[in-house]
Structures are given as structure tokens and as C-alpha cells.
Design a protein around this motif. Structure first.
Motif, PDB file in Angstrom:
ATOM      1  N   UNK A   1       0.828  -1.209   0.000  1.00 52.87           N
ATOM      2  CA  UNK A   1       0.000   0.000   0.000  1.00 52.87           C
ATOM      3  C   UNK A   1       0.861   1.256   0.000  1.00 52.87           C
ATOM      4  N   UNK A   2       1.915   1.262   0.800  1.00 55.30           N
ATOM      5  CA  UNK A   2       2.812   2.418   0.842  1.00 55.30           C
ATOM      6  C   UNK A   2       3.409   2.672  -0.542  1.00 55.30           C
ATOM      7  N   UNK A   3       3.893   1.613  -1.178  1.00 53.71           N
ATOM      8  CA  UNK A   3       4.477   1.772  -2.514  1.00 53.71           C
ATOM      9  C   UNK A   3       3.411   2.282  -3.488  1.00 53.71           C
ATOM     10  N   UNK A   4       2.217   1.741  -3.396  1.00 52.84           N
ATOM     11  CA  UNK A   4       1.130   2.179  -4.269  1.00 52.84           C
ATOM     12  C   UNK A   4       0.848   3.663  -4.073  1.00 52.84           C
ATOM     13  N   UNK A   5       0.660   4.079  -2.831  1.00 56.81           N
ATOM     14  CA  UNK A   5       0.347   5.481  -2.532  1.00 56.81           C
ATOM     15  C   UNK A   5       1.439   6.425  -3.046  1.00 56.81           C
ATOM     16  N   UNK A   6       2.680   6.061  -2.790  1.00 54.03           N
ATOM     17  CA  UNK A   6       3.767   6.963  -3.148  1.00 54.03           C
ATOM     18  C   UNK A   6       4.087   6.952  -4.637  1.00 54.03           C
TER      19      UNK A   6
ATOM     20  N   UNK B   1      11.333  -0.454   0.835  1.00 50.05           N
ATOM     21  CA  UNK B   1      10.115   0.215   0.386  1.00 50.05           C
ATOM     22  C   UNK B   1      10.438   1.518  -0.346  1.00 50.05           C
ATOM     23  N   UNK B   2      11.320   2.326   0.234  1.00 47.90           N
ATOM     24  CA  UNK B   2      11.705   3.579  -0.426  1.00 47.90           C
ATOM     25  C   UNK B   2      12.338   3.312  -1.790  1.00 47.90           C
ATOM     26  N   UNK B   3      13.182   2.325  -1.862  1.00 46.17           N
ATOM     27  CA  UNK B   3      13.799   1.972  -3.140  1.00 46.17           C
ATOM     28  C   UNK B   3      12.731   1.558  -4.153  1.00 46.17           C
ATOM     29  N   UNK B   4      11.740   0.818  -3.707  1.00 40.71           N
ATOM     30  CA  UNK B   4      10.656   0.378  -4.587  1.00 40.71           C
ATOM     31  C   UNK B   4       9.829   1.552  -5.097  1.00 40.71           C
TER      32      UNK B   4
ATOM     33  N   UNK C   1      12.766   3.908  -7.487  1.00 41.90           N
ATOM     34  CA  UNK C   1      13.586   3.338  -8.556  1.00 41.90           C
ATOM     35  C   UNK C   1      12.753   2.877  -9.740  1.00 41.90           C
ATOM     36  N   UNK C   2      13.375   2.937 -10.903  1.00 43.59           N
ATOM     37  CA  UNK C   2      12.759   2.345 -12.081  1.00 43.59           C
ATOM     38  C   UNK C   2      12.800   0.841 -11.944  1.00 43.59           C
ATOM     39  N   UNK C   3      11.943   0.179 -12.668  1.00 48.95           N
ATOM     40  CA  UNK C   3      11.907  -1.281 -12.633  1.00 48.95           C
ATOM     41  C   UNK C   3      13.211  -1.853 -13.172  1.00 48.95           C
ATOM     42  N   UNK C   4      13.778  -2.765 -12.431  1.00 43.12           N
ATOM     43  CA  UNK C   4      14.927  -3.523 -12.919  1.00 43.12           C
ATOM     44  C   UNK C   4      14.376  -4.850 -13.439  1.00 43.12           C
ATOM     45  N   UNK C   5      13.760  -5.610 -12.543  1.00 39.34           N
ATOM     46  CA  UNK C   5      13.093  -6.849 -12.957  1.00 39.34           C
ATOM     47  C   UNK C   5      11.642  -6.888 -12.505  1.00 39.34           C
ATOM     48  N   UNK C   6      11.305  -6.121 -11.472  1.00 44.48           N
ATOM     49  CA  UNK C   6       9.940  -6.078 -10.960  1.00 44.48           C
ATOM     50  C   UNK C   6       9.290  -4.766 -11.360  1.00 44.48           C
ATOM     51  N   UNK C   7       8.116  -4.858 -11.949  1.00 46.89           N
ATOM     52  CA  UNK C   7       7.359  -3.665 -12.320  1.00 46.89           C
ATOM     53  C   UNK C   7       6.509  -3.244 -11.124  1.00 46.89           C
ATOM     54  N   UNK C   8       6.986  -2.246 -10.380  1.00 49.30           N
ATOM     55  CA  UNK C   8       6.288  -1.821  -9.169  1.00 49.30           C
ATOM     56  C   UNK C   8       5.008  -1.043  -9.460  1.00 49.30           C
ATOM     57  N   UNK C   9       4.737  -0.761 -10.715  1.00 47.04           N
ATOM     58  CA  UNK C   9       3.464  -0.148 -11.076  1.00 47.04           C
ATOM     59  C   UNK C   9       2.379  -1.197 -11.292  1.00 47.04           C
ATOM     60  N   UNK C  10       2.757  -2.449 -11.343  1.00 44.88           N
ATOM     61  CA  UNK C  10       1.817  -3.568 -11.498  1.00 44.88           C
ATOM     62  C   UNK C  10       1.458  -4.082 -10.099  1.00 44.88           C
ATOM     63  N   UNK C  11       0.190  -3.954  -9.682  1.00 46.58           N
ATOM     64  CA  UNK C  11      -0.199  -4.344  -8.321  1.00 46.58           C
ATOM     65  C   UNK C  11       0.146  -5.791  -7.967  1.00 46.58           C
ATOM     66  N   UNK C  12      -0.017  -6.703  -8.901  1.00 50.31           N
ATOM     67  CA  UNK C  12       0.302  -8.109  -8.619  1.00 50.31           C
ATOM     68  C   UNK C  12       1.795  -8.310  -8.416  1.00 50.31           C
TER      69      UNK C  12
ATOM     70  N   UNK D   1       3.977  -6.042  -7.515  1.00 53.07           N
ATOM     71  CA  UNK D   1       4.334  -5.328  -6.293  1.00 53.07           C
ATOM     72  C   UNK D   1       4.077  -6.218  -5.073  1.00 53.07           C
ATOM     73  N   UNK D   2       2.898  -6.813  -5.022  1.00 54.27           N
ATOM     74  CA  UNK D   2       2.565  -7.674  -3.882  1.00 54.27           C
ATOM     75  C   UNK D   2       3.432  -8.927  -3.869  1.00 54.27           C
ATOM     76  N   UNK D   3       3.675  -9.493  -5.036  1.00 50.52           N
ATOM     77  CA  UNK D   3       4.527 -10.682  -5.143  1.00 50.52           C
ATOM     78  C   UNK D   3       5.933 -10.387  -4.598  1.00 50.52           C
ATOM     79  N   UNK D   4       6.466  -9.220  -4.915  1.00 49.94           N
ATOM     80  CA  UNK D   4       7.783  -8.815  -4.446  1.00 49.94           C
ATOM     81  C   UNK D   4       7.832  -8.766  -2.916  1.00 49.94           C
TER      82      UNK D   4
END
Length: 190
Positions: free
Chosen positions: A83-88, A150-153, A156-167, A169-172
Motif C-alpha cells: 500500500x505504501x508503494x502504491x500510494x507513493x 520500500x523507499x527503493x521500490x 527506482x525504475x523497474x529492474x526486474x519487478x514492475x512496481x506499477x503492477x499491483x500483482x 508489487x505484492x509478489x515482491x
């Protein structure tokens, strides 16, 4: 009055950035005189610090709320960080600064990061102690690792994980969190 100033600053900073915003503009946006603005804030950096602090507290409050009714503490921790990553990542001001003015944001995330991170670490230490029974030393190390991750997520731009993708993000976080909060010798099996 400070809240009104910070609300105006958030809108102005998101529209034109920090470095191009003057104290005169902030005063006008807040509907106050420059003199009155300077009674509350010494300079633009003080406004930015206060705004970051207020926004950080709002995020911390949302995490605390998630835990209030949680039946599974591990799942709640994963949900909280997700949720924090999503909000920010969806925050217009933060994303504008990351994209167009990283130099203006850098001091608040590097040499001044303790001001931002310490409250989040303390709340996380409390949650790790209360819900996972972690000793303070272990909880502090785990909390700092979780907050830094969390701050890095967020930043940072995606290296291997797309943090803009909710699934994704949660998987990570579902993968990372149990490893960071596991007791030194692993979890006890029942």
C-alpha cells in the motif's frame, strides 16, 4: 495556518517544482503575506521538510490503520508495504520531483533521510514487536531494511519487478518480507 500553507505548497510544487517556486508564490497561494509565511517557515526547504513530514505521517497512519483489524500479521505487513508503494508511486508531487527535479529531492532522501525514515522505522519496530514478538535489536534492523526496501521500490525504475503492477508489487513483498522478519534460525514449525 501551517496546514493551509502546506496544502498550497503541495499544489504549487506539483505544478512547477520546488526549485522554481518562491516564498512569495507560496504566500500568495496560501492567501497570506510573506511576513506571515516566514513566521511559520524560515525558507522553502523548511516548507519542503514539513510537507514531507506531514505526508510521511499520513502514510504511517494508513499503515497503522491496516494493522488495526488484521487477523494475519504477516499478510498485514505485506499489504502495508504494498500500500505504501502504491500510494507513493501514484503521488503526483513525488513523481514529478523524481522525474524532473531529483536534485531538489535528493537532500531529503540522502543526508536528511533520517528525518523521513526514523518515524517509519519506529512504527515498524512497534509492529514487529507487537505482532511478531521480535526483540528490539532484531526488530530495528528488520524495520530499517523494510523501510529502505520500500523507499527503493517507490523511487527506482523497474529492474526486474514492475512496481506499477499491483500483482508484481505484492509478489515482491510477499517474497521479501518473510525473509527480512524471520527469526535468526527460521520460523518454528508447529
Amino acid at each position: 495556518m501551517a496546514a493551509k500553507i502546506l496544502d498550497a505548497a503541495r499544489i504549487r510544487f506539483a505544478a512547477q517544482g520546488i526549485s522554481r517556486t518562491t516564498m512569495s508564490e507560496l504566500a500568495a497561494d496560501a492567501g497570506i503575506s510573506r511576513k506571515w509565511l516566514y513566521r511559520h517557515f524560515d525558507n522553502r526547504d523548511a516548507v519542503v521538510r514539513a510537507l514531507i513530514g506531514r505526508d510521511a505521517q499520513r502514510v504511517i497512519d494508513s499503515v497503522t490503520t491496516l494493522y488495526a483489524d488484521a487477523s494475519d500479521p504477516l499478510d498485514a505487513m505485506i499489504d502495508a508495504l504494498t500500500t505504501v508503494v502504491t500510494l507513493l508511486r501514484q503521488d503526483q508531487l513525488l513523481q514529478r520531483l523524481v522525474e524532473t527535479e531529483p536534485q531538489a529531492l535528493a537532500p531529503f532522501l540522502t543526508t536528511g533521510a533520517a528525518t523521513l525514515m526514523r518515524p517509519a522505522i519506529e512504527v515498524t519496530v512497534g509492529l514487529l514487536d507487537e505482532h511478531f514478538g521480535m526483540a528490539r535489536t532484531d526488530a530495528t534492523l528488520a524495520a530499517e531494511a523494510l523501510i529502505r526496501l520500500t523507499l527503493s521500490s517507490v523511487l527506482s525504475e523497474a529492474a526486474t519487478t514492475d512496481f506499477d503492477d499491483p500483482e508484481k508489487r505484492r509478489e515482491f513483498f510477499a517474497y521479501s518480507v518473510p525473509r527480512l522478519i524471520a527469526p535468526p534460525h527460521g520460523f518454528e514449525s508447529g
